[in-house]
Design an enzyme around this catalytic site. Structure first.
Site, mmCIF file in Angstrom:
data_model
loop_
_atom_site.group_PDB
_atom_site.id
_atom_site.type_symbol
_atom_site.label_atom_id
_atom_site.label_comp_id
_atom_site.label_asym_id
_atom_site.label_seq_id
_atom_site.Cartn_x
_atom_site.Cartn_y
_atom_site.Cartn_z
ATOM 1 N N SER A 1 -10.097 -0.062 2.750
ATOM 2 C CA SER A 1 -10.537 1.092 1.979
ATOM 3 C C SER A 1 -12.063 1.055 1.821
ATOM 4 C CB SER A 1 -9.808 1.114 0.631
ATOM 5 O OG SER A 1 -9.905 2.383 0.021
ATOM 6 N N GLU B 1 -2.072 9.158 5.350
ATOM 7 C CA GLU B 1 -3.189 8.892 4.436
ATOM 8 C C GLU B 1 -4.245 9.999 4.523
ATOM 9 O OE1 GLU B 1 -4.897 5.017 3.849
ATOM 10 O OE2 GLU B 1 -3.562 4.198 5.374
ATOM 11 N N HIS C 1 -1.448 3.857 1.641
ATOM 12 C CA HIS C 1 -2.809 3.333 1.744
ATOM 13 C C HIS C 1 -2.829 1.815 1.542
ATOM 14 C CE1 HIS C 1 -7.141 3.475 1.544
ATOM 15 N NE2 HIS C 1 -7.164 2.990 0.315
#
Length: 299
Positions: A147, A241, A271
């Site tokens: 991320s 996502e 995610h």
């Protein structure tokens, strides 16, 4: 998609995703995310976690079983640059350490809004310099991140290139956030299917990290950087996502720049599902793929 993955995704949609849309109060949000740690697994007793400081940056070594003392995976946790810690990603770290025989260095980089851009990049770069100063060779170092941590890993690679420092041998990026302008088509197309993030949350976190700075600056959004000369990469992302296009565009741009990038799109996975490997079977499978890539490149 396994039943367990579907259940975890449903639970996160009903809880964490709603919390993400109300994260203006960072302190409260951090407490809420810390409580979400129950979705993960406790750390086994035979996992060694050793705090260390490199160039003034707090880190921790994570190992399990026999490890090559000369090789290291430098890992940057996710959390939108505003929350998260090595502890929140410790399961992923020890699983990678166990499967690769490589020591994992989890970097506790400074978070926004208390420490906005470029504090995180400064910390990432300082840690890498620290490893080189301690005698680690660049060819024995890998970068990893998920991320925002994936975006940070990519930005750090660009910064190392700018500084004329040798690149690590390879990198693994999980659902990397590499475009803080939010221009990816999947941000809108997948916003209902996405299990955790929301477009509003991404914008809020980008604002807290960057303030009034340009979100298209390459060290903020590596997607817009000059991507030639970066090390081989393996990128993971879930098909539903909102950051899917970030991963796909970054992968394509690296290859177009003459680099080497592999991309695996995991069907309907939430995610950074790899951090739930104790509960989602696909998480274990994905970590095996990451470990195989690291072992091959660092061999």
């Amino acid at each position: 998609m396994s039943i367990r993955a579907a259940l975890i995704s449903f639970i996160m949609k009903q809880t964490i995703k709603r919390q993400f849309d109300s994260l203006d109060d960072v302190a409260t949000f951090r407490e809420q995310m810390a409580g979400a740690g129950a979705l993960g697994a406790s750390t086994p007793s035979d996992v060694a976690v050793v705090p260390v400081e490199l160039k003034g940056v707090a880190c921790e070594w994570v190992t399990r079983g026999d490890t090559d003392q000369n090789q290291v995976l430098v890992y940057f946790h996710g959390g939108g640059y505003v929350f998260g810690s090595p502890e929140s990603h410790r399961e992923l770290a020890w699983r990678l350490a166990e499967l690769t025989g490589i020591r994992v260095l989890m970097v506790d980089y400074r978070l926004a809004p208390e420490h906005p851009f470029p504090a995180a990049i400064d910390d990432a770069t300082a840690c890498y310099r620290g490893l080189l100063d301690e005698g680690f060779e660049a060819r024995n170092i890998a970068f990893g991140g998920d991320s925002a941590g994936g975006g940070l890993a990519a930005a750090a690679l660009l910064n190392l290139k700018n500084l004329g420092l040798p690149q690590p041998r390879c990198a693994v990026l999980l659902s990397p956030w590499v475009d803080l302008t939010q221009s990816g088509e999947s941000i809108q197309v997948n916003q209902d299917a996405e299990a955790i993030l929301t477009p509003k949350a991404l914008q809020t976190m980008a604002n807290k990290y960057l303030g009034d700075l340009d979100p298209a600056a390459p060290l903020a959004s590596p997607l817009f950087g000059e991507l030639s000369g970066l090390p081989p990469m393996l990128i993971h992302v879930g098909s539903t996502e909102i950051l899917r296009n970030d991963a796909e565009r970054f992968h394509n741009k690296i290859n177009l720049a003459g680099g080497e990038s592999e991309l695996t799109v995991w069907k309907k996975m939430p995610h950074v599902f790899q951090v739930f490997a104790s509960r989602i079977p696909e998480g274990k499978t994905a970590i095996v793929e990451l470990a195989d890539f690291l072992k091959t490149k660092l061999a």
